[in-house]
Scaffold this motif. Structure first.
Motif, PDB file in Angstrom:
ATOM      1  N   ALA A 225       0.828  -1.203   0.000  1.00  0.00           N
ATOM      2  CA  ALA A 225       0.000   0.000   0.000  1.00  0.00           C
ATOM      3  C   ALA A 225       0.865   1.256   0.000  1.00  0.00           C
ATOM      4  N   ALA A 226       2.004   1.211   0.699  1.00  0.00           N
ATOM      5  CA  ALA A 226       2.928   2.350   0.707  1.00  0.00           C
ATOM      6  C   ALA A 226       3.465   2.608  -0.694  1.00  0.00           C
ATOM      7  N   LEU A 227       3.704   1.542  -1.448  1.00  0.00           N
ATOM      8  CA  LEU A 227       4.167   1.684  -2.823  1.00  0.00           C
ATOM      9  C   LEU A 227       3.115   2.374  -3.680  1.00  0.00           C
ATOM     10  N   PHE A 228       1.867   1.971  -3.550  1.00  0.00           N
ATOM     11  CA  PHE A 228       0.797   2.594  -4.337  1.00  0.00           C
ATOM     12  C   PHE A 228       0.595   4.057  -3.944  1.00  0.00           C
ATOM     13  N   TRP A 229       0.819   4.371  -2.671  1.00  0.00           N
ATOM     14  CA  TRP A 229       0.752   5.769  -2.247  1.00  0.00           C
ATOM     15  C   TRP A 229       1.855   6.578  -2.935  1.00  0.00           C
ATOM     16  N   ARG A 237     -11.363   1.956  -5.637  1.00  0.00           N
ATOM     17  CA  ARG A 237     -11.925   3.304  -5.469  1.00  0.00           C
ATOM     18  C   ARG A 237     -11.344   4.029  -4.256  1.00  0.00           C
ATOM     19  N   PHE A 238     -10.395   3.407  -3.585  1.00  0.00           N
ATOM     20  CA  PHE A 238      -9.930   3.947  -2.308  1.00  0.00           C
ATOM     21  C   PHE A 238      -8.588   4.655  -2.455  1.00  0.00           C
ATOM     22  N   SER A 239      -8.388   5.635  -1.604  1.00  0.00           N
ATOM     23  CA  SER A 239      -7.119   6.342  -1.549  1.00  0.00           C
ATOM     24  C   SER A 239      -6.039   5.408  -1.012  1.00  0.00           C
ATOM     25  N   PRO A 240      -4.882   5.325  -1.673  1.00  0.00           N
ATOM     26  CA  PRO A 240      -3.816   4.448  -1.173  1.00  0.00           C
ATOM     27  C   PRO A 240      -3.315   4.871   0.203  1.00  0.00           C
TER      28      PRO A 240
END
Length: 473
Positions: A225-229, A237-240
């Motif tokens: 998830a940190a990578l996608f952020w 549909r969600f904010s990383p």
């Protein structure tokens, strides 16, 4: 509390191949293989197996690996090269599989210690080890051949996030109610319940063997998830950022200090550290992990410093770490007596108290288990195979033209480095970890064999431009 598996535990094992084959009929080989291996880790019962003569036990590790392999060949029509092409990876894999035969030749003697008589290792043990090791490495072999493109790489991290999000619901349930799901579903609890009690609360276990394994599993999702952020890409549909924060909170509530530190370090490394520094730190970690036994033998590893650092999180953490280090020291002295090829099976790698004959301490870290059983040759071949893809990826990073691909490779290297750090005190190196290892090696080999994915290597230090939002995932 029951200690015997119920009928559903064995039914789950028997049904898993059917579930895997249905997965492969409805999805790609990559998705089918991932969910076969990670699904087994997440849902199948622990310490339950079907033991047939002459072949390894069918259990939580072997059933998903064999099922995925058969489904790849029969349904996805993937041509599997079990030992891969010639090169260092092939050499390390073959050495890992066949070095136990040399261990057998050197350990046919009866070992008497502390009133115990431990039998010599036989050719049957070597063949059994070969088969068990081969099944263990099947996820590595499969992933190496099916994970190739940038899209495959992105899909891998997406599936890690999805797995973490799904499991987080059950983790939170057990954190609130105490670890009960394995007992409710399969009829027994797989480990010491007391070890899951932390700070007036509980670690979740769900359907894994220990709360520490749940912690390191969560770490892979937080890192993804940190990578996608960093890439500014939404997760469905969600904010990383929100997904990462949610998973990090669950990680914190899980009360696994090592996994929490690794997750925190991963967020900082991916999002706030220059890639050149991150790559350098990953290399340092890989070298330390690969040469850890030598550092311990030479007594230059900073054990006391780490114990003092652990004391920041409480005296019980420091005492636990000191206990592990003390056990390692005793086991390492025993392993040094047969350093090259180890002591073999039947508990010969362990240390026993002279007065009572009971096992001295606990054999925890996978590194000391491997070193004591298969020697330095077995350790270097297995941990060399674990670290090789990351070394290859770091060397490739400077030649790539896509910022996204650089970030993907660097995050994957960091993921393997975190797994390596976790394996020094623990022994959870299962098929899921070898799948992640094989996926990175497969991606690196694909890049190396396709010049269009690379650019001319620059003589200057590695620099990465800011993320280009026009470059699509």
């Amino acid at each position: 509390m029951f200690n015997t598996p119920n009928w559903f535990a064995y039914t789950a094992l028997l049904l898993w191949p059917i579930i895997v084959f249905r997965l492969f009929r409805k999805s790609s080989a990559i998705e089918g293989t991932f969910w076969a291996i990670f699904g087994g880790l997440m849902w199948l019962p622990v310490n339950v197996g079907i033991d047939l003569p002459l072949i390894p036990e069918f259990n939580k590790e072997s059933v998903p690996a064999i099922s995925a392999c058969l489904a790849c060949m029969r349904i996805a029509k993937v041509r599997i090269l079990f030992f891969g092409k010639k090169g260092l990876a092939q050499f390390l894999l073959i050495t890992t599989l066949f070095s136990p035969f040399i261990t057998v030749l050197l350990n046919g003697d009866i070992y008497q210690v502390a009133g115990r008589v431990l039998p010599g290792v036989t050719l049957y043990d070597a063949i059994s080890t070969l088969m068990t090791q081969f099944i263990l490495f099947l996820p590595f072999i499969l992933a190496r051949q099916i994970f190739k493109t940038k899209e495959d790489h992105i899909l891998l991290f997406k599936m890690l996030i999805k797995a973490g999000l799904i499991y987080s619901l059950f983790i939170l349930l057990e954190i609130r109610l105490s670890p009960q799901l394995h007992r409710w579903v399969y009829g027994f609890f797989p480990h010491s319940f007391e070890q899951q009690m932390r700070d007036d609360g509980f670690r979740s276990v769900v359907f894994m063997s220990h709360g520490l394994r749940v912690g390191i599993f969560l770490m892979t999702a937080v890192l993804s998830a940190a990578l996608f952020w960093k890439l500014k890409q939404r997760i469905n549909r969600f904010s990383p950022l929100l997904v990462m924060l949610y998973l990090f909170i669950v990680q914190y509530l899980q009360k696994s200090t090592t996994a929490l530190l690794l997750a925190t370090a991963s967020i900082l490394a991916i999002n706030f550290t220059p890639p050149k520094i991150t790559a350098f730190m990953v290399k340092i970690i890989l070298f330390i992990g690969l040469f850890y036994p030598i550092l311990c033998l030479l007594q230059i590893f900073p054990h006391q410093y780490l114990i003092n650092f652990a004391d920041i999180f409480g005296p019980d953490r420091a005492a636990s770490l000191a206990f592990r280090f003390n056990n390692e020291e005793v086991l390492l002295k025993h392993a040094a007596d047969r350093l090259l090829f180890g002591w073999g099976a039947w508990g010969r790698n362990r240390v026993y108290a002279e007065d009572m004959g009971n096992e001295y301490g606990v054999t925890d870290g996978i590194w000391i288990i491997t070193l004591g059983t298969y020697g330095l040759v077995g350790f270097i071949s297995q941990f060399g195979l674990l670290t090789l893809p990351a070394f290859k990826a770091i060397n490739l990073i400077k030649t790539l033209k896509s910022d996204i691909e650089i970030r993907l490779l660097l995050a994957h290297c960091l993921l393997l480095a975190c797994i390596l750090v976790d394996q020094l005190p623990n022994s959870s190196l299962g098929g899921w970890a070898w799948l992640l290892c094989g996926a990175l090696l497969g991606r690196c080999e694909y890049i190396a064999n396709n010049p269009q994915e690379k650019t001319v290597k620059q003589s200057t230090a590695m620099t990465i431009a800011p993320y280009n939002s026009t470059e699509k995932l």
